[in-house]
Design a protein around this motif. Structure first.
Motif, PDB file in Angstrom:
ATOM      1  N   TYR A  41       0.810  -1.219   0.000  1.00  0.00           N
ATOM      2  CA  TYR A  41       0.000   0.000   0.000  1.00  0.00           C
ATOM      3  C   TYR A  41       0.843   1.269   0.000  1.00  0.00           C
ATOM      4  CZ  TYR A  41      -4.286  -2.668   0.783  1.00  0.00           C
ATOM      5  OH  TYR A  41      -5.361  -3.500   0.637  1.00  0.00           O
ATOM      6  N   ASP A  42       2.156   1.129   0.243  1.00  0.00           N
ATOM      7  CA  ASP A  42       3.005   2.330   0.252  1.00  0.00           C
ATOM      8  C   ASP A  42       2.985   3.020  -1.106  1.00  0.00           C
ATOM      9  OD1 ASP A  42       3.595   1.962   2.811  1.00  0.00           O
ATOM     10  OD2 ASP A  42       5.641   1.195   2.504  1.00  0.00           O
ATOM     11  N   VAL A  43       3.019   2.212  -2.162  1.00  0.00           N
ATOM     12  CA  VAL A  43       3.036   2.809  -3.500  1.00  0.00           C
ATOM     13  C   VAL A  43       1.684   3.461  -3.799  1.00  0.00           C
ATOM     14  CG1 VAL A  43       2.383   0.705  -4.753  1.00  0.00           C
ATOM     15  CG2 VAL A  43       3.770   2.446  -5.876  1.00  0.00           C
ATOM     16  N   VAL A  44       0.616   2.850  -3.287  1.00  0.00           N
ATOM     17  CA  VAL A  44      -0.717   3.440  -3.467  1.00  0.00           C
ATOM     18  C   VAL A  44      -0.764   4.815  -2.808  1.00  0.00           C
ATOM     19  CG1 VAL A  44      -3.169   3.183  -2.900  1.00  0.00           C
ATOM     20  CG2 VAL A  44      -1.821   1.166  -3.547  1.00  0.00           C
ATOM     21  N   LYS A  45      -0.271   4.849  -1.563  1.00  0.00           N
ATOM     22  CA  LYS A  45      -0.287   6.098  -0.804  1.00  0.00           C
ATOM     23  C   LYS A  45       0.650   7.129  -1.444  1.00  0.00           C
ATOM     24  CE  LYS A  45       1.089   7.252   3.673  1.00  0.00           C
ATOM     25  NZ  LYS A  45       1.641   6.710   4.911  1.00  0.00           N
ATOM     26  N   GLY A  46       1.823   6.682  -1.855  1.00  0.00           N
ATOM     27  CA  GLY A  46       2.796   7.590  -2.483  1.00  0.00           C
ATOM     28  C   GLY A  46       2.210   8.263  -3.710  1.00  0.00           C
ATOM     29  N   PHE A  47       1.563   7.490  -4.574  1.00  0.00           N
ATOM     30  CA  PHE A  47       0.966   8.072  -5.773  1.00  0.00           C
ATOM     31  C   PHE A  47      -0.223   8.961  -5.417  1.00  0.00           C
ATOM     32  CE2 PHE A  47       3.236   5.046  -8.636  1.00  0.00           C
ATOM     33  CZ  PHE A  47       3.681   5.999  -9.546  1.00  0.00           C
ATOM     34  N   ALA A  48      -0.982   8.577  -4.399  1.00  0.00           N
ATOM     35  CA  ALA A  48      -2.148   9.391  -4.043  1.00  0.00           C
ATOM     36  C   ALA A  48      -1.697  10.785  -3.610  1.00  0.00           C
ATOM     37  CB  ALA A  48      -2.936   8.716  -2.916  1.00  0.00           C
ATOM     38  N   PHE A  49      -0.666  10.848  -2.766  1.00  0.00           N
ATOM     39  CA  PHE A  49      -0.245  12.178  -2.323  1.00  0.00           C
ATOM     40  C   PHE A  49       0.555  12.925  -3.385  1.00  0.00           C
ATOM     41  CE2 PHE A  49      -1.993  10.575   1.551  1.00  0.00           C
ATOM     42  CZ  PHE A  49      -2.625  11.708   2.047  1.00  0.00           C
ATOM     43  N   SER A  50       1.209  12.201  -4.287  1.00  0.00           N
ATOM     44  CA  SER A  50       1.802  12.875  -5.445  1.00  0.00           C
ATOM     45  C   SER A  50       0.701  13.550  -6.250  1.00  0.00           C
ATOM     46  CB  SER A  50       2.530  11.882  -6.352  1.00  0.00           C
ATOM     47  OG  SER A  50       3.463  11.135  -5.621  1.00  0.00           O
ATOM     48  N   ALA A  51      -0.407  12.811  -6.436  1.00  0.00           N
ATOM     49  CA  ALA A  51      -1.531  13.362  -7.206  1.00  0.00           C
ATOM     50  C   ALA A  51      -2.036  14.650  -6.573  1.00  0.00           C
ATOM     51  CB  ALA A  51      -2.661  12.331  -7.291  1.00  0.00           C
ATOM     52  N   ILE A  52      -2.227  14.629  -5.254  1.00  0.00           N
ATOM     53  CA  ILE A  52      -2.732  15.812  -4.563  1.00  0.00           C
ATOM     54  C   ILE A  52      -1.755  16.988  -4.729  1.00  0.00           C
ATOM     55  CG2 ILE A  52      -3.350  16.760  -2.311  1.00  0.00           C
ATOM     56  CD1 ILE A  52      -5.344  14.753  -3.104  1.00  0.00           C
ATOM     57  N   PHE A  53      -0.468  16.697  -4.588  1.00  0.00           N
ATOM     58  CA  PHE A  53       0.536  17.750  -4.728  1.00  0.00           C
ATOM     59  C   PHE A  53       0.461  18.393  -6.114  1.00  0.00           C
ATOM     60  CE2 PHE A  53       4.784  19.059  -6.135  1.00  0.00           C
ATOM     61  CZ  PHE A  53       5.040  20.054  -5.189  1.00  0.00           C
ATOM     62  N   TRP A  54       0.453  17.582  -7.166  1.00  0.00           N
ATOM     63  CA  TRP A  54       0.431  18.143  -8.525  1.00  0.00           C
ATOM     64  C   TRP A  54      -0.918  18.775  -8.834  1.00  0.00           C
ATOM     65  CZ3 TRP A  54       4.964  19.155 -10.014  1.00  0.00           C
ATOM     66  CH2 TRP A  54       6.034  18.296  -9.719  1.00  0.00           C
ATOM     67  N   LEU A  55      -1.954  18.298  -8.174  1.00  0.00           N
ATOM     68  CA  LEU A  55      -3.270  18.925  -8.361  1.00  0.00           C
ATOM     69  C   LEU A  55      -3.222  20.382  -7.884  1.00  0.00           C
ATOM     70  CD1 LEU A  55      -6.336  18.803  -8.955  1.00  0.00           C
ATOM     71  CD2 LEU A  55      -6.665  17.864  -6.671  1.00  0.00           C
ATOM     72  N   ILE A  56      -2.639  20.588  -6.708  1.00  0.00           N
ATOM     73  CA  ILE A  56      -2.585  21.944  -6.180  1.00  0.00           C
ATOM     74  C   ILE A  56      -1.691  22.835  -7.041  1.00  0.00           C
ATOM     75  CG2 ILE A  56      -1.771  23.296  -4.195  1.00  0.00           C
ATOM     76  CD1 ILE A  56      -2.967  21.067  -2.444  1.00  0.00           C
ATOM     77  N   VAL A  57      -0.537  22.305  -7.438  1.00  0.00           N
ATOM     78  CA  VAL A  57       0.348  23.081  -8.323  1.00  0.00           C
ATOM     79  C   VAL A  57      -0.389  23.442  -9.621  1.00  0.00           C
ATOM     80  CG1 VAL A  57       2.481  22.997  -9.684  1.00  0.00           C
ATOM     81  CG2 VAL A  57       2.445  22.053  -7.367  1.00  0.00           C
ATOM     82  N   GLY A  58      -0.998  22.432 -10.240  1.00  0.00           N
ATOM     83  CA  GLY A  58      -1.673  22.648 -11.528  1.00  0.00           C
ATOM     84  C   GLY A  58      -2.820  23.642 -11.431  1.00  0.00           C
ATOM     85  N   LEU A  59      -3.555  23.595 -10.319  1.00  0.00           N
ATOM     86  CA  LEU A  59      -4.683  24.520 -10.158  1.00  0.00           C
ATOM     87  C   LEU A  59      -4.196  25.938  -9.894  1.00  0.00           C
ATOM     88  CD1 LEU A  59      -7.245  22.438  -8.080  1.00  0.00           C
ATOM     89  CD2 LEU A  59      -7.329  23.000 -10.510  1.00  0.00           C
TER      90      LEU A  59
END
Lengths: 469, 323
Positions: A8-26
Motif C-alpha cells: 500500500y506504500d506505492v498506493v499512498k505515495g501516488f495518491a499524495f503525489s496526485a494531490i501535490f500536482w493537483l494543487i500546483v496545476g490549479l
C-alpha cells in the motif's frame, strides 16, 4: 480484509503525489485565468500565457490525473487479483521516476522547451523517460495479473489493461521526432499528417487517461462503497469493447473544416456519434446499480461524488459528439465553449471520481477513519459549485463569441472587429476566475481532510470528535 | 475458458481492437500522398523564418492563435483566403492550434508593415488598449541564437547548404539593420542599442509572421463584392454631419492605430498632408481602403463594407489632406 502483504506504500505515495500536482496545476490555472483579463500578469517569460498554459495542462493531466490513476490501479489490481504487486521495488522506482519526470517536465515547459503538440509537449529526452516509466508500470500490471489468485478478471481490470496497452501505442506514435540537440526536436510528420496524428493522440489521451481508467475506478469503488453489485455484467462487456473500438476513429473531430481530407473528418464524426452508446452504457449501468437505493445519495457521502461524476461523464459524452457536427463546429470551434466542455470533464467527472476513490481507499489502507465526513461534504459542494460556475459561464461566453465572430451587416461586411469580441469576453473571464477559485478552495478542503486522516492517531483517538461512517 | 480470465490474450485482443480504427484513420492517410500534397508554389521557410517559427513554438503562440482559415464566409472575410493543404508541406510540427483567444494568423503575412509587428509585440496595448496579448518586448533584448540553424534545416530536409544558411541570415541582418529599412525607427525604438546591429529573436519572429500564408495566391474578389466601378463616383456622404461623426468613430477604432489620431501619421502615412501616394479622388481613396495597397495597407472591403468606407472617407475630408 486487510492483507498485510499488499503493497500500500506505492498506493499512498501516488495518491499524495496526485494531490501535490493537483494543487500546483490549479494554482497555475488560476494564474492563467487571471492573465486572460489582466495581461500585466505576464510578468516574466516563464510566466507568459503561452508557456504557462502548457504547464497547467500537463501538470493536471499527467501530474494529477495520471498519479491518481497509478495509485488506484495499484490498489484495484492487488485487491481484485488478491495478490500483492508482483515487483514492489519496481513499483517504488516507478513512483520516484514519475515524480522526477513531472518535475522536470514542469521545469522544461517553463523554460520553453516544448514541441507544441497539445498534451504531448515534452521534448524527446523526457518522452524516453515516460516510455521507460510506462514499461515499468506495465511489467507490474501484467506480472501481478499472471500471478493472480482470483481466476476471473473483474471489469475494472479490463479497463486497466486497455489503458496500459493503448497509452503506450498512442504516446510512441505521436512523439516520433528527430532530435536537433538535447532540448529541441522536430516531428517526423508534416502538416496535415502531423495534425491527424496529434489529434488521434490528443483525443485518445482523453479516452484512455480521462475515461478508461476513471471508469475502472467507478466500476470498482461504487459497488465497494455502497455494497451494491453492478447492475449488468453483460452491459459492461458491450460497453467496454465498443468504447475501446470506437474511440480510435474519432480524433479528427478536432480538425473539422481544416485542410485535413474530408473523409477522415466524416468518419471521425460518425464514430463520435456512435460513441454515445458505450459511454451511456456505463452511465446507465451506474444509475441502475443504485435502483431502489437512491436514499444512499443522502446517507452515504461517497455516492454523491460517484453519481454526479458519472452524470457529468454522460453530459460530456453527449456534448462532445454534438459540438463536433460540422454545422455546430463551424460556430463553436476555437471559442470558449470548448474550454468549458473540457473542464466539465476534468473538474466534474475526473476529479469527482478520483476524490471519492481516495476517500474510500486512503482510510482503508491506513486502517483509520476519514477525518471528517462534514468536510468531505463541504469539498463536494465547493467543487460542484466552482465547476458549474466555470463551465456554464464559458458556454455562454462561447455562444456570444461565436455569434459575434459570425455577425454581418446587411451589406455582408463583418459587424465586429476581433478586438470588440475580446473586449466583450472580459466579464465572463472574470466570473470564470471566481469559479476556478471556489473550486480551488474545495480542493484545499479535500487535501486538508486527507492529511488529517493520515495524521489522526487511528481508531483509539480520544481528542477528536467521533465520526460517522 | 473465457478471455476474461486470460490477461495476455485479453491485452492482445484489446490491442487489435484499438488498432483497427488507428489503421484506417491514421496509417492509411499517412501512406496516401494526397493527405499532405506538395506544391511548387509553396517554398520552405528561410533560415531566419525557421528560427522565428521555433520562437513561436517556444513561446507557445499556438495556444492562443490558430493557423487555419476555414472555408466559411465570415472567416474568409475576417482573415482572408481559406487554408489549403499544400501550404503546410514544410510544417513540422503543424501549428493549426485549437483556440482563438487571439485572431488566426494563417494570412497575416504582408498584411501589416514590419513596424506594426515590432510595436505590437513590444507593447500590444499601446496600439489596442483592450487587447489581452502578453507583451513580448524581451524578445528584442535577446540576440538570435543561430548555432543550430544549419542543423535544423538539415533535419527538416530543406536542402540549403551551410553557406546558403549563412547568407540568408546575413542578408536578413543587413536588411533590418540598414538605414533604408522602412521599419527602422520602430525597430530601433524597441531594440537596445547594443543589439541594433545584429539579429534579435524579435527580428526572426517578425520574419516568420510576414511569411505566413504568402505563398498561396489569394483569389481576388472572390468574397469581396465591394467595388466602385466608375472612376468619377462621388461620395454619397460628402459633408453629411452624421456620417462624418460615424466615420470618426470608425476611423478611431480601425485606422487610428496606424494613421495616428486625426490621420496625423504613424506606421501608415499622414492623411493631413498633400502627398497621397495613390491619388485623392473619391474613387482612388475608396480603392485604397477597400482593396488595400501593397506594403502594409490591409483591405477593408469585407470588414467595413461599402457604406462604412464612404463614411470614413467623409471624415477624412475634414482632416485637411489632399482632395
Amino acid at each position: 480484509m486487510k492483507g498485510n502483504s499488499y503493497d500500500y506504500d506505492v498506493v499512498k505515495g501516488f495518491a499524495f503525489s496526485a494531490i501535490f500536482w493537483l494543487i500546483v496545476g490549479l494554482l497555475v490555472g488560476l494564474w492563467l485565468a487571471a492573465e486572460m483579463f489582466m495581461p500585466q500578469l505576464n510578468l516574466t517569460p516563464w510566466l507568459s500565457f503561452g508557456r504557462l498554459r502548457v504547464v497547467h495542462t500537463n501538470g493536471l493531466a499527467f501530474g494529477f490525473a495520471l498519479a491518481a490513476i497509478f495509485s488506484c490501479s495499484y490498489y484495484i489490481l492487488q485487491r481484485l487479483t488478491r495478490t500483492p504487486v508482483a515487483f514492489p521495488k519496481l513499483a517504488r522506482l516507478h513512483l520516484w521516476l514519475f515524480n522526477v519526470a513531472i518535475a522536470l517536465a514542469a521545469l522544461s515547459l517553463f523554460a520553453g522547451m516544448n514541441t507544441s503538440k497539445e498534451y504531448a509537449e515534452l521534448e524527446w529526452p523526457l518522452d524516453v523517460g515516460v516510455v521507460i516509466m510506462w514499461v515499468i508500470f506495465s511489467i507490474n500490471v501484467f506480472g501481478t495479473l499472471i500471478k493472480r489468485k482470483e481466476k476471473q478478471m473483474y471489469i475494472s481490470l479490463w479497463y486497466i489493461i486497455a489503458m496500459t496497452v493503448t497509452v503506450a501505442v498512442l504516446y510512441i506514435v505521436n512523439n516520433l521526432e528527430i532530435p536537433v540537440n538535447l532540448f529541441k526536436s522536430y516531428s517526423v510528420y508534416a502538416g496535415a499528417n502531423d495534425a491527424n496524428v496529434e489529434w488521434w493522440y490528443g483525443h485518445n489521451a482523453v479516452g484512455f487517461v480521462f475515461t478508461v481508467p476513471i471508469l475502472a475506478m467507478f466500476y470498482y469503488f461504487l459497488p465497494k462503497s455502497t455494497n451494491l453489485p453492478i447492475y449488468s455484467h453483460r452491459l459492461s462487456i458491450i460497453a467496454f469493447w465498443s468504447l475501446i473500438f470506437g474511440y480510435l476513429w474519432t480524433g479528427a473531430h478536432h480538425l473539422m473544416l481544416t485542410p485535413l481530407p474530408e473523409w477522415i473528418q466524416t468518419v471521425a464524426i460518425a464514430f463520435s456519434i456512435f460513441l454515445i452508446a458505450p459511454s451511456w452504457g456505463s452511465v446507465v449501468n451506474g444509475y441502475y446499480t443504485m435502483r431502489g437505493n437512491w436514499d444512499k445519495m443522502r446517507t452515504n457521502y461517497l455516492v454523491k461524488f460517484f453519481i454526479f461524476g458519472i452524470t457529468f461523464y454522460g453530459l460530456q459524452t453527449i456534448q462532445g459528439p454534438t459540438q463536433g457536427l460540422r454545422t455546430l463546429t463551424a460556430f463553436f470551434h476555437y471559442t470558449d465553449w470548448v474550454v468549458g466542455h473540457v473542464h466539465m470533464g476534468t473538474m466534474g467527472w475526473v476529479t469527482m471520481i478520483i476524490s471519492a476513490s481516495f476517500y474510500y481507499m486512503i482510510p482503508k489502507i491506513m486502517n483509520k477513519e476519514l477525518y471528517s465526513v462534514r468536510l468531505a461534504n463541504v469539498h463536494f459542494w465547493l467543487i460542484l459549485t466552482g465547476q458549474l460556475l466555470y463551465t456554464v459561464t464559458l458556454w455562454i461566453a462561447g455562444i456570444q463569441q461565436g455569434a459575434m465572430w459570425k455577425a454581418t451587416n446587411p451589406d455582408g461586411s463583418l459587424t465586429y472587429s476581433f478586438l470588440e469580441v475580446v473586449a466583450a469576453m472580459y466579464p465572463y473571464w472574470k466570473i470564470r476566475f471566481i469559479g476556478g477559485a471556489v473550486y480551488f478552495v474545495g480542493i484545499l478542503v479535500f487535501t486538508y481532510n486527507l492529511i488529517m486522516t493520515v495524521r489522526s492517531p487511528g481508531l483509539e483517538t480520544v481528542k477528536t470528535e467521533p465520526q460517522s461512517a | 475458458m473465457s478471455v476474461y480470465s486470460k490477461p495476455i490474450t485479453f491485452a492482445i485482443l484489446s490491442g487489435v481492437v484499438i488498432l483497427i480504427g488507428t489503421f484506417v484513420t491514421l496509417f492509411v492517410p499517412l501512406m496516401l500522398p494526397s493527405t499532405q500534397p506538395v506544391s511548387e508554389y509553396v517554398k520552405p521557410y528561410t533560415a531566419v523564418e525557421l528560427e522565428g517559427r521555433d520562437i513561436y513554438i517556444r513561446e507557445g503562440c499556438n495556444n492562443c492563435h490558430t493557423q487555419t482559415v476555414r472555408p466559411l464566409i465570415t472567416e474568409v472575410a475576417r482573415y482572408g483566403e481559406y487554408s489549403k493543404p499544400e501550404e503546410f508541406a514544410y510544417d513540422r510540427p503543424f501549428l493549426w492550434g485549437s483556440r482563438r483567444t487571439g485572431p488566426d494568423l494563417n494570412r497575416v503575412g504582408g498584411k501589416y508593415p514590419d513596424s506594426w509587428h515590432y510595436q505590437h509585440l513590444y507593447d500590444p496595448r499601446s496600439m489596442f488598449p483592450k487587447s489581452n496579448m502578453p507583451a513580448y518586448g524581451w524578445l528584442a533584448r535577446r540576440p538570435l541564437d543561430t548555432s543550430y540553424t544549419f542543423k535544423k534545416v538539415s533535419v527538416l530536409g530543406y536542402g540549403y547548404t551551410e553557406d546558403e544558411v549563412k547568407k540568408q541570415l546575413d542578408d536578413y541582418r543587413r536588411k533590418v539593420t540598414s538605414s533604408e529599412y522602412g521599419s527602422k525607427a520602430v525597430r530601433d525604438r524597441v531594440t537596445p542599442p547594443e543589439l541594433r546591429g545584429q539579429l534579435t529573436e524579435m527580428d526572426a519572429l517578425v520574419a516568420y509572421l510576414q511569411k505566413l500564408g504568402r505563398d498561396v495566391k489569394t483569389v481576388a474578389g472572390s468574397i469581396a463584392a465591394v467595388a466602385e466601378a466608375s472612376t468619377t463616383v462621388k461620395n454619397p456622404y460628402e459633408g453629411n454631419k452624421n456620417a462624418i461623426e460615424e466615420g470618426k468613430v470608425l476611423f478611431d477604432s480601425n485606422c487610428k492605430v496606424c494613421h495616428g489620431p486625426e490621420g496625423s501619421g504613424g506606421f501608415g502615412p499622414s492623411l493631413q498632408d498633400s502627398k497621397w501616394k495613390y491619388g485623392g479622388s473619391d474613387f482612388e481613396v475608396f480603392q485604397s481602403i477597400s482593396k488595400g495597397r501593397q506594403g502594409g495597407m490591409p483591405n477593408w472591403d469585407v470588414t467595413l463594407g461599402r457604406e462604412r468606407i464612404w463614411k470614413v472617407i467623409a471624415y477624412l475630408r475634414t482632416l485637411g489632406g489632399k482632395k
